[in-house]
Write a protein that holds these residues in place. Sequence first.
Motif, PDB file in Angstrom:
ATOM      1  N   GLY A  91       0.795  -1.219   0.000  1.00  0.00           N
ATOM      2  CA  GLY A  91       0.000   0.000   0.000  1.00  0.00           C
ATOM      3  C   GLY A  91       0.828   1.269   0.000  1.00  0.00           C
ATOM      4  O   GLY A  91       0.361   2.314   0.469  1.00  0.00           O
ATOM      5  N   ILE A  92       2.041   1.198  -0.526  1.00  0.00           N
ATOM      6  CA  ILE A  92       2.951   2.355  -0.524  1.00  0.00           C
ATOM      7  C   ILE A  92       3.038   2.923  -1.936  1.00  0.00           C
ATOM      8  O   ILE A  92       3.308   2.185  -2.909  1.00  0.00           O
ATOM      9  CB  ILE A  92       4.362   1.948  -0.032  1.00  0.00           C
ATOM     10  N   ALA A  93       2.784   4.205  -2.083  1.00  0.00           N
ATOM     11  CA  ALA A  93       2.920   4.875  -3.379  1.00  0.00           C
ATOM     12  C   ALA A  93       4.395   5.049  -3.717  1.00  0.00           C
ATOM     13  O   ALA A  93       5.258   5.143  -2.832  1.00  0.00           O
ATOM     14  CB  ALA A  93       2.218   6.231  -3.339  1.00  0.00           C
ATOM     15  N   TYR A  94       4.690   5.135  -5.006  1.00  0.00           N
ATOM     16  CA  TYR A  94       6.080   5.178  -5.480  1.00  0.00           C
ATOM     17  C   TYR A  94       6.205   6.255  -6.547  1.00  0.00           C
ATOM     18  O   TYR A  94       5.327   6.395  -7.413  1.00  0.00           O
ATOM     19  CB  TYR A  94       6.452   3.809  -6.046  1.00  0.00           C
ATOM     20  N   LEU A  95       7.297   7.021  -6.486  1.00  0.00           N
ATOM     21  CA  LEU A  95       7.525   8.091  -7.459  1.00  0.00           C
ATOM     22  C   LEU A  95       9.026   8.187  -7.742  1.00  0.00           C
ATOM     23  O   LEU A  95       9.848   8.159  -6.827  1.00  0.00           O
ATOM     24  CB  LEU A  95       7.005   9.429  -6.943  1.00  0.00           C
ATOM     25  N   ILE A  96       9.369   8.319  -9.018  1.00  0.00           N
ATOM     26  CA  ILE A  96      10.765   8.432  -9.453  1.00  0.00           C
ATOM     27  C   ILE A  96      10.909   9.725 -10.246  1.00  0.00           C
ATOM     28  O   ILE A  96      10.069  10.055 -11.086  1.00  0.00           O
ATOM     29  CB  ILE A  96      11.185   7.248 -10.348  1.00  0.00           C
ATOM     30  N   VAL A  97      11.991  10.457  -9.981  1.00  0.00           N
ATOM     31  CA  VAL A  97      12.267  11.685 -10.723  1.00  0.00           C
ATOM     32  C   VAL A  97      13.750  11.735 -11.061  1.00  0.00           C
ATOM     33  O   VAL A  97      14.603  11.407 -10.239  1.00  0.00           O
ATOM     34  CB  VAL A  97      11.842  12.938  -9.916  1.00  0.00           C
ATOM     35  N   PHE A  98      14.051  12.122 -12.305  1.00  0.00           N
ATOM     36  CA  PHE A  98      15.430  12.223 -12.782  1.00  0.00           C
ATOM     37  C   PHE A  98      15.738  13.690 -13.106  1.00  0.00           C
ATOM     38  O   PHE A  98      15.412  14.167 -14.206  1.00  0.00           O
ATOM     39  CB  PHE A  98      15.638  11.379 -14.046  1.00  0.00           C
ATOM     40  N   PRO A 103       6.184   3.713   5.399  1.00  0.00           N
ATOM     41  CA  PRO A 103       5.711   4.997   4.844  1.00  0.00           C
ATOM     42  C   PRO A 103       4.495   4.813   3.954  1.00  0.00           C
ATOM     43  O   PRO A 103       4.150   3.714   3.514  1.00  0.00           O
ATOM     44  CB  PRO A 103       6.918   5.465   4.031  1.00  0.00           C
ATOM     45  N   ASN A 104       3.850   5.930   3.670  1.00  0.00           N
ATOM     46  CA  ASN A 104       2.781   5.964   2.681  1.00  0.00           C
ATOM     47  C   ASN A 104       3.314   6.266   1.290  1.00  0.00           C
ATOM     48  O   ASN A 104       2.629   6.031   0.292  1.00  0.00           O
ATOM     49  CB  ASN A 104       1.747   7.029   3.049  1.00  0.00           C
ATOM     50  N   LEU A 105       4.540   6.798   1.250  1.00  0.00           N
ATOM     51  CA  LEU A 105       5.128   7.223  -0.025  1.00  0.00           C
ATOM     52  C   LEU A 105       6.636   7.000   0.007  1.00  0.00           C
ATOM     53  O   LEU A 105       7.297   7.288   1.009  1.00  0.00           O
ATOM     54  CB  LEU A 105       4.822   8.703  -0.280  1.00  0.00           C
ATOM     55  N   VAL A 106       7.185   6.511  -1.096  1.00  0.00           N
ATOM     56  CA  VAL A 106       8.636   6.408  -1.306  1.00  0.00           C
ATOM     57  C   VAL A 106       8.976   7.173  -2.576  1.00  0.00           C
ATOM     58  O   VAL A 106       8.376   6.943  -3.640  1.00  0.00           O
ATOM     59  CB  VAL A 106       9.098   4.942  -1.427  1.00  0.00           C
ATOM     60  N   ILE A 107       9.928   8.101  -2.459  1.00  0.00           N
ATOM     61  CA  ILE A 107      10.391   8.888  -3.605  1.00  0.00           C
ATOM     62  C   ILE A 107      11.860   8.561  -3.846  1.00  0.00           C
ATOM     63  O   ILE A 107      12.655   8.499  -2.907  1.00  0.00           O
ATOM     64  CB  ILE A 107      10.226  10.403  -3.349  1.00  0.00           C
ATOM     65  N   GLU A 108      12.194   8.336  -5.104  1.00  0.00           N
ATOM     66  CA  GLU A 108      13.602   8.189  -5.500  1.00  0.00           C
ATOM     67  C   GLU A 108      13.946   9.325  -6.457  1.00  0.00           C
ATOM     68  O   GLU A 108      13.332   9.460  -7.518  1.00  0.00           O
ATOM     69  CB  GLU A 108      13.837   6.835  -6.167  1.00  0.00           C
ATOM     70  N   GLU A 109      14.898  10.149  -6.040  1.00  0.00           N
ATOM     71  CA  GLU A 109      15.391  11.248  -6.881  1.00  0.00           C
ATOM     72  C   GLU A 109      16.819  10.898  -7.285  1.00  0.00           C
ATOM     73  O   GLU A 109      17.693  10.752  -6.431  1.00  0.00           O
ATOM     74  CB  GLU A 109      15.322  12.566  -6.107  1.00  0.00           C
ATOM     75  N   ILE A 110      17.044  10.755  -8.586  1.00  0.00           N
ATOM     76  CA  ILE A 110      18.343  10.330  -9.104  1.00  0.00           C
ATOM     77  C   ILE A 110      18.727  11.257 -10.250  1.00  0.00           C
ATOM     78  O   ILE A 110      18.028  11.318 -11.273  1.00  0.00           O
ATOM     79  CB  ILE A 110      18.307   8.866  -9.597  1.00  0.00           C
ATOM     80  N   ALA A 111      19.826  11.977 -10.096  1.00  0.00           N
ATOM     81  CA  ALA A 111      20.273  12.904 -11.140  1.00  0.00           C
ATOM     82  C   ALA A 111      20.645  12.143 -12.407  1.00  0.00           C
ATOM     83  O   ALA A 111      20.988  10.953 -12.383  1.00  0.00           O
ATOM     84  CB  ALA A 111      21.464  13.727 -10.643  1.00  0.00           C
ATOM     85  N   GLU A 112      20.590  12.852 -13.517  1.00  0.00           N
ATOM     86  CA  GLU A 112      20.857  12.233 -14.823  1.00  0.00           C
ATOM     87  C   GLU A 112      22.177  11.489 -14.852  1.00  0.00           C
ATOM     88  O   GLU A 112      22.271  10.379 -15.384  1.00  0.00           O
ATOM     89  CB  GLU A 112      20.834  13.326 -15.908  1.00  0.00           C
ATOM     90  N   ARG A 113      23.230  12.079 -14.262  1.00  0.00           N
ATOM     91  CA  ARG A 113      24.543  11.456 -14.343  1.00  0.00           C
ATOM     92  C   ARG A 113      24.686  10.212 -13.470  1.00  0.00           C
ATOM     93  O   ARG A 113      25.722   9.532 -13.538  1.00  0.00           O
ATOM     94  CB  ARG A 113      25.628  12.478 -13.979  1.00  0.00           C
ATOM     95  N   PHE A 114      23.676   9.926 -12.637  1.00  0.00           N
ATOM     96  CA  PHE A 114      23.733   8.746 -11.774  1.00  0.00           C
ATOM     97  C   PHE A 114      22.745   7.654 -12.185  1.00  0.00           C
ATOM     98  O   PHE A 114      22.589   6.667 -11.472  1.00  0.00           O
ATOM     99  CB  PHE A 114      23.454   9.144 -10.320  1.00  0.00           C
TER     100      PHE A 114
END
Length: 447
Positions: A205-212, A415-426
């Motif tokens: 039941g955990i939302a997931y979001l990825i941003v580059f 958590p209710n939400l997991v966010i992964e923020e990963i820069a372009e070079r990684f």
Amino acid sequence: MPGAPPSTPRETVAGRLLVIFFFVCCSAPLLIGGYRQATAGSASANPARVGADPVAGHFDPGMSVPRKKAPQAAVIHRKEKPKRLSRFAKAINSIAAMTGRFLAGAQQIHATLESFATRCGEFRVAFGRSIAGREFVIGLHSELEILIFHRSPVPEVLLGKQQWLFYTAQGSMDGYRGINPFTPEQLDHLATQLNRRREALAAKGIAYLIVFPPDKHTVYPEYMPDEISRIGPSRLEQALGCLASHPEIPAIDLRTPFLEAGRHERIYYRTDTHWNESGAFLAYEAMGRELQRSFPSLRIAQRSDYTLVERQTARGDLARMLGISGWMHEREIHFSPLKQRARSEDGSAWGYSAGEIRSKALAFSSSPDGEIPRAVIFHDSFMEGLAPLLAQHFQRAIYSWRGAHDSALVEREHPNLVIEEIAERFIYVLCRNRAADAPEIGAKPEF
């Protein structure tokens, strides 16, 4: 960014010049002294040639030497025939003595040079620790290179048009130019890994979001030098193209809004690798719209909720790498909230030990009015400008500057939400077939 700093070409050349100069200074007195002794020996053998006084045992170049009569000179000439061999032997002995002195002097010079090299190493370490002196010399050299020769003295920093600086290390420039593209197997691993994470989190039941976050040269290619050409799609284009065929994976593509906004406002620092606060707010808006799908009550903040203050900054990490942050200033727009909804928290009060906080580079925030009860964010340095904007929506949030997805931390926090923020070079970290920590760990974001 322990021990002595790595040597650079300019430091190596300077060190060699110092050694050559020291060698000349040390050898010149020895050679001159040997020459004088040889001259003095020759004068003793024939005192009449230099105006010597054989009785007093010293010579004076200004003395007048009486001429002898010719018959006496003839007699002396006949008597000195047997002494020529003796003079030759003395000359050989003198040469041998000079050779011995030269060898001894050479050994002394060698020992002196070794001691000098050791002292140079110690000086280099001490100079490296002397921030003021080191930064001044490096900054002066960089200013001359940039202003006179229009080139960067640091290979990790590329000097673009209108004094824009770009980061070239960690494969970022090759990835942008398409020199080392991902293989189909790597892209398949990227999609498979992210989809597995999404499924595992969704089962709980955990939302997931990825941003580059795009690298700066992706958003502002017009400021790149003309000699930097692209030969294929960038790694970011490959990754987002791959994830576009997997719509179930919630990955945000920031390229379109960033390229559009970049035409009429500056959203990245000219002297830094990161976006500025305007760029961070643009990313926050895009993430907020995506989060509203899972959390409809979430209210995205507007620019009117902030006081926009224009100020001058010298924060550029690329300028610091060049040692010129003192004169490469730029203006930015600072977002000051009219109402501060989030605050930093002490992780020890939440049951985290100092060792855990340090090893995982954890930061903590809370916002009583947040629409999302709990969130865990895995990130890199781009989160510094983004965290204060996101934190207002999380009643309890933990930020981990490890980059790698930590299932144990997720299990602990529920958590209710997991966010992964990963820069372009990684992005390459996600394409490897083994678990790996992030390539950088830095300071914690502030709220």
